[in-house]
Design an enzyme around this catalytic site. Structure first.
Site, PDB file in Angstrom:
ATOM      1  N   ARG A  28     -12.970   0.033  -3.836  1.00 47.60           N
ATOM      2  CA  ARG A  28     -12.184   0.341  -2.735  1.00 47.60           C
ATOM      3  C   ARG A  28     -11.575   1.592  -2.459  1.00 47.60           C
ATOM      4  NH1 ARG A  28      -7.646  -1.006   0.458  1.00 47.60           N
ATOM      5  NH2 ARG A  28      -8.216  -2.391   2.144  1.00 47.60           N
ATOM      6  N   CYS A  70       0.924  -1.290  -0.048  1.00 44.90           N
ATOM      7  CA  CYS A  70      -0.106  -0.149  -0.057  1.00 44.90           C
ATOM      8  C   CYS A  70       0.834   1.285   0.028  1.00 44.90           C
ATOM      9  CB  CYS A  70      -0.853  -0.191   1.092  1.00 44.90           C
ATOM     10  SG  CYS A  70      -2.084   1.536   1.414  1.00 44.90           S
TER      11      CYS A  70
END
Length: 500
Positions: free
Chosen positions: A418, A319
């Site tokens: 998302r 991430c």
């Protein structure tokens, strides 16, 4: 002006556990790693528990029916990813739910008209040595036989010949009806020296299979995650866009628990999704929410009916949300804040809402730190992506084996639902695409990890996760503490530190 928090944002890597007294009654064999997964009254047991506090991330590079079954066998839980059409996700859930403990949905199938070359490639790719032959090559077709690597040889037999020419026909094989019990099926396997027992319906269709190797796994893993019908449990991710269509389809497919899959859970959209599940659907399936990094967001989602709350923004190995948006918080600091709010919420309302630690876990001992800080269970992406059972490709780079691994915020995944960036496409990435070192079997690695967790808890004088939450003592670690451990030692060949 902006609110500036006085604390430093700290990671799990900045803490160590201080040992407590280990008594004669505190040994690894009595440590209970079972965890509550969904909300419950404080004085009562959770309606959904798992034997080990590990769940797989809601990611394309991690989710697969094969991994879900293996993780359920070892006592954990997998979540089918939502970045796919509703029908495909429901089929993924259904493939897992068709398995009962010991009764396996056949996933290696072929037609009698297929060539020996085709079945040879199929078996090699799946790393199996036997395939089920049905009239149409599906797992529910008419059962016509079995073919194994021992039934033909590439140098002796023409690989253009049909499977039918070398298979063992159904009429010569031992089969059993769907009414057979698992103990009786296993007795038949051992008495007749079978590797695979086909379970066949009255009209000749394949219902399932029982494998000899699954008997051995069941004896090894006695804490499988199964429902009341002895089917493996599986969770599924949902989003805040098509939830009115996706949730009913996943319920129909048999999902045991759902989770809103989002990089930032503190939103009115998650509140609306939760209220739909609780009010319009009557709470017939628990729905977790997240991700959050502070107590305000936890209470907002808990009040909306979240079954559990995921903690962590920007801490995942794949991430880059912090780099792109400047949003996040060190995982330890986030857990400390949310855990305190969870406990206040439980005291005020009488309802315990479990916390899932998602991200910031780079080594096995980080899991112990997260659990000690109060997490009820842990969601892992990179950890599971390294295993045989993950769906990503195994590749050889400069003589070393890796598994492909990519974030849901990467252009490869394009998970717009998302990462809501106000577009129909991703204008910028919040995840990267790369590789993780191949680590072999899920079974062996989960066994090693849980052994470490039990040993750590014993050193801290705890035999259950609630005890660990209550009694753990932690200390912040200075840079010099790590430098002291960094003295160079040349390791003997084959020696390993045993990390992830």
């Amino acid at each position: 002006m902006a609110v500036i928090l006085s604390e430093v944002s700290r990671t799990l890597n900045e803490y160590l556990l201080v040992p407590n007294l280990t008594t004669e009654d505190c040994t690894p064999d009595v440590v209970d790693l079972s965890a509550s997964i969904v909300r419950h009254p404080v004085a009562e047991a959770s309606p959904l528990r798992i034997a080990v506090p590990l769940v797989s991330a809601i990611m394309q590079a991690v989710s697969s029916p094969r991994l879900a079954i293996a993780l359920a066998q070892t006592g954990g839980l997998s979540f089918a990813h939502q970045n796919q059409p509703i029908g495909e996700q429901a089929a993924m859930v259904g493939a897992v739910k068709r398995h009962k403990a010991g009764f396996r949905h056949s996933d290696i199938n072929t037609k009698p008209t297929a060539t020996l070359g085709e079945v040879s490639r199929l078996l090699k790719a799946a790393e199996r040595d036997i395939a089920v032959v049905t009239d149409d090559g599906t797992p529910t077709g008419v059962f016509v036989g079995l073919i194994a690597t021992s039934d033909f040889h590439p140098q002796r037999h023409d690989l253009n010949d049909t499977v039918e020419s070398r298979m063992r026909p159904a009429g010569t094989l031992v089969t059993a009806p769907p009414t057979i019990s698992l103990p009786d099926a296993n007795t038949l396997i051992w008495d007749r020296r079978l590797d695979l027992l086909p379970i066949v319906t009255d009209d000749g269709r394949l219902a399932s299979i029982v494998l000899r190797r699954d008997y051995e796994l069941h004896k090894q893993f006695r804490n499988e995650s199964i429902d009341t019908d002895k089917r493996f449990r599986i969770g599924a991710g949902i989003n805040t866009r098509d939830y009115r269509d996706r949730i009913p389809a996943l319920i129909e497919a048999g999902a045991d628990v759902l989770c809103i899959d989002s990089s930032d859970g503190y939103s009115v959209w998650q509140h609306k999704t939760l209220r739909y599940a609780v009010e319009e659907l009557g709470g017939i399936i628990p729905v977790g929410a997240g991700n959050v990094v502070d107590g305000r967001a936890f209470r907002y989602l808990a009040d909306a009916g979240a079954a559990f709350v995921k903690v962590g923004i920007g801490g995942g190995s794949i991430c880059i949300t912090r780099d792109q948006k400047g949003i996040g918080r060190g995982q330890a600091s986030a857990l400390i804040d949310v855990v305190a709010e969870r406990d206040r919420y439980a005291a005020e309302t009488g309802v315990y809402v479990p916390i899932c630690c998602d991200g910031g876990l780079l080594a096995d001992y980080h899991m112990a730190i997260a659990l000690a800080l109060g997490a009820d269970f842990i969601m892992l992406g990179r950890y599971f992506a390294r295993f045989d059972e993950s769906p990503s490709n195994l590749v050889n780079l400069d003589g070393q084996l890796f598994k492909e691994y990519w974030g849901e915020g990467s252009q490869r995944a394009r998970n717009v639902a998302r990462y809501d960036q106000g577009e129909t496409e991703l204008p910028f990435e919040e995840g990267v695409d790369g590789y993780v070192p191949y680590a072999g079997s899920l079974y062996a690695n989960v066994a090693r990890t849980t052994a470490k967790l039990r040993a750590t808890m014993v050193s801290c004088g705890a035999t259950s996760l609630p005890d660990f939450h209550r009694d753990a003592v932690l200390v912040q670690v200075s840079q010099q503490s790590y430098a002291q451990n960094g003295a160079e030692v040349r390791l003997r060949s084959g020696s390993s530190g045993g990390g992830q």
